[in-house]
Design an enzyme around this catalytic site. Structure first.
Site, PDB file in Angstrom:
ATOM      1  N   ASP A  22      46.436  -3.644  35.383  1.00  0.00           N
ATOM      2  CA  ASP A  22      45.010  -2.566  36.155  1.00  0.00           C
ATOM      3  C   ASP A  22      44.158  -2.426  35.070  1.00  0.00           C
ATOM      4  O   ASP A  22      42.975  -2.597  35.157  1.00  0.00           O
ATOM      5  CB  ASP A  22      45.837  -1.177  36.276  1.00  0.00           C
ATOM      6  CG  ASP A  22      47.171  -1.410  37.383  1.00  0.00           C
ATOM      7  OD1 ASP A  22      46.738  -2.397  38.142  1.00  0.00           O
ATOM      8  OD2 ASP A  22      48.026  -0.718  37.323  1.00  0.00           O
ATOM      9  N   THR A  53      46.281 -13.655  35.577  1.00  0.00           N
ATOM     10  CA  THR A  53      46.636 -13.251  34.415  1.00  0.00           C
ATOM     11  C   THR A  53      48.305 -13.576  34.061  1.00  0.00           C
ATOM     12  O   THR A  53      49.141 -13.528  35.016  1.00  0.00           O
ATOM     13  CB  THR A  53      46.666 -11.689  34.558  1.00  0.00           C
ATOM     14  OG1 THR A  53      47.362 -10.811  35.357  1.00  0.00           O
ATOM     15  CG2 THR A  53      45.054 -11.072  34.439  1.00  0.00           C
ATOM     16  N   GLU A  87      47.681  -1.875  47.900  1.00  0.00           N
ATOM     17  CA  GLU A  87      48.730  -0.719  47.741  1.00  0.00           C
ATOM     18  C   GLU A  87      48.320   0.186  48.926  1.00  0.00           C
ATOM     19  O   GLU A  87      48.972   0.745  49.421  1.00  0.00           O
ATOM     20  CB  GLU A  87      48.898  -0.004  46.628  1.00  0.00           C
ATOM     21  CG  GLU A  87      49.608  -0.912  45.592  1.00  0.00           C
ATOM     22  CD  GLU A  87      49.929  -0.120  44.366  1.00  0.00           C
ATOM     23  OE1 GLU A  87      51.061   0.022  43.682  1.00  0.00           O
ATOM     24  OE2 GLU A  87      48.944   0.635  43.966  1.00  0.00           O
ATOM     25  N   THR A 102      53.188  -1.517  31.763  1.00  0.00           N
ATOM     26  CA  THR A 102      53.065  -0.700  33.042  1.00  0.00           C
ATOM     27  C   THR A 102      51.583  -0.680  32.988  1.00  0.00           C
ATOM     28  O   THR A 102      51.058  -0.013  32.174  1.00  0.00           O
ATOM     29  CB  THR A 102      53.873   0.523  33.262  1.00  0.00           C
ATOM     30  OG1 THR A 102      55.118   0.246  32.850  1.00  0.00           O
ATOM     31  CG2 THR A 102      53.669   0.960  34.703  1.00  0.00           C
ATOM     32  N   GLY A 108      49.516   4.278  39.952  1.00  0.00           N
ATOM     33  CA  GLY A 108      49.061   3.576  41.155  1.00  0.00           C
ATOM     34  C   GLY A 108      48.089   2.878  40.661  1.00  0.00           C
ATOM     35  O   GLY A 108      47.275   3.122  39.905  1.00  0.00           O
ATOM     36  N   ASN A 128      48.512 -11.995  39.107  1.00  0.00           N
ATOM     37  CA  ASN A 128      49.224 -12.238  38.007  1.00  0.00           C
ATOM     38  C   ASN A 128      50.035 -13.500  38.342  1.00  0.00           C
ATOM     39  O   ASN A 128      49.695 -13.872  39.487  1.00  0.00           O
ATOM     40  CB  ASN A 128      50.362 -10.998  37.335  1.00  0.00           C
ATOM     41  CG  ASN A 128      51.407 -10.920  38.416  1.00  0.00           C
ATOM     42  OD1 ASN A 128      51.509 -11.699  39.513  1.00  0.00           O
ATOM     43  ND2 ASN A 128      51.894  -9.636  38.234  1.00  0.00           N
TER      44      ASN A 128
HETATM   45  O1  RIB Z   1      50.526  -1.626  38.068  1.00  0.00           O
HETATM   46  C1  RIB Z   1      51.344  -0.563  37.630  1.00  0.00           C
HETATM   47  C2  RIB Z   1      51.164   0.632  38.834  1.00  0.00           C
HETATM   48  O2  RIB Z   1      51.933   0.015  39.897  1.00  0.00           O
HETATM   49  C3  RIB Z   1      52.009   1.692  38.325  1.00  0.00           C
HETATM   50  O3  RIB Z   1      51.089   2.763  37.787  1.00  0.00           O
HETATM   51  C4  RIB Z   1      52.746   2.050  39.579  1.00  0.00           C
HETATM   52  O4  RIB Z   1      52.425   3.371  40.050  1.00  0.00           O
HETATM   53  C5  RIB Z   1      52.482   1.016  40.912  1.00  0.00           C
HETATM   54  O5  RIB Z   1      51.312   1.568  41.505  1.00  0.00           O
END
Ligand code: RIB
Length: 301
Positions: free
Chosen positions: A251, A219, A139, A247, A39, A183
């Site tokens: 963040d 980015t 989100e 991944t 998340g 991005n």
């Molecule tokens: O940015 C990566 C994240 O996006 C992942 O951890 C996934 O859960 C989504 O929320």
């Protein structure tokens, strides 16, 4: 008391690592899987906290196993969880993530679960007064995000919006945002400019500034990043780290950037620190679990 308030979701990331990403209709045999914190909001909160920032994470979880996993993980990372709502009507969310182990690239589906039911009434924006920076993504339900950006601005916080995943935003949003951090795909969504190189990123950033955003950081993955405030432009290459799993790299960048800003660093140094945090995160599997501590990136603060 917290330095940075992060509004966002926690989901349990279920990651599958294999030789390639599966194509439509295809079954592939993967090598390994992992269940860890994910998340965007959660990952950003962990990145800040591991670097040494005090974080208040506002979110919503289900009263279930993944909800417990979330609280344990967040507490272990010294994140203030006292403003996380636990719902007995909704489940904690999950994300299914396929990772190509050769390139580190991924494909993600997120089912948000509990936070998709978050309402403005459930958030005590008075708490924002204790922070200097408000960091969020897209989100959480959009009306809640807008409400919180407004409150944070009223209390004089610096607003950072990581517009991920991209969705339609009204002009109200743009005026409230101090730093907008898409991005290249998200920047294209907002401007229509396809970004293949730094020059395209400059054109895109100019359009975003014209839309009312004060400062833009695009980015660009392995191509680096571009910052613009309409006067000053900074282009920076990505670190040379070999990516295992990208991944959460965005963040990591947002978390690192917010932390450096909190510490009063000049913009170039903020970008350098964020770049290093993002680069490090790609060398480890997982999202939240891949965030560095200061010594991992030779950071002294
Ligand atoms: O940015 C990566 C994240 O996006 C992942 O951890 C996934 O859960 C989504 O929320």
């Amino acid at each position: 008391m917290s330095d940075i308030t992060v509004l966002g979701i926690f989901v349990a990331d279920i990651s599958f690592s294999g030789n390639k990403l599966p194509s439509m209709g295809e079954t592939i045999l993967g090598d390994s899987y992992n269940v860890g914190p994910g998340g965007k909001g959660c990952n950003q909160a962990i990145a800040i906290s591991r670097l040494g920032g005090k974080v208040n994470f506002i979110s919503k979880l289900g009263d279930d196993e993944y909800g417990k996993l979330a609280i344990n993980k967040l507490k272990k990372d010294n994140i203030d969880t006292s403003n996380i709502i636990i719902s007995n009507k909704h489940k904690t969310g999950v994300a299914g993530i396929h990772v190509d182990k050769n390139t580190g690239k991924n494909a993600i589906t997120v089912v948000r679960g509990a936070p998709s039911s978050l309402t403005t009434k459930e958030i005590d924006t008075n708490l924002f007064k204790q922070s200097k920076i408000f960091l969020t993504q897209l989100e959480i339900p959009i009306q809640v995000t807008l409400h919180c950006l407004k409150a944070a601005k009223e209390y004089g916080l610096i607003n950072i919006l990581n517009p991920a995943p991209a969705c339609e935003l009204s002009n109200d949003f743009f005026k409230l945002v101090d730093y907008f951090t898409p991005n290249e795909t998200e920047a294209e969504f907002y401007t229509g400019v396809k970004i293949n190189n730094a020059n395209d990123a400059k054109v895109s950033a100019k359009k975003l500034i014209e839309m009312g955003i004060k400062k833009v950081i695009i980015t660009l993955g392995e191509k680096g990043l571009l910052y613009s405030d309409g006067k000053e432009e900074i282009y920076m290459k990505a670190t040379a780290d070999k990516a295992v799993d990208t991944t959460g790299a965005g963040d990591a960048f947002n978390g690192g950037f917010s932390f450096a800003l909190l510490k009063g660093k000049k913009i170039k140094e903020c970008l350098e620190i964020a770049n290093k945090v993002a680069g490090f995160s790609t060398t480890k599997l997982g999202a939240g679990d891949s965030m560095p501590i200061p010594k991992d990136i030779n950071l002294t603060v």
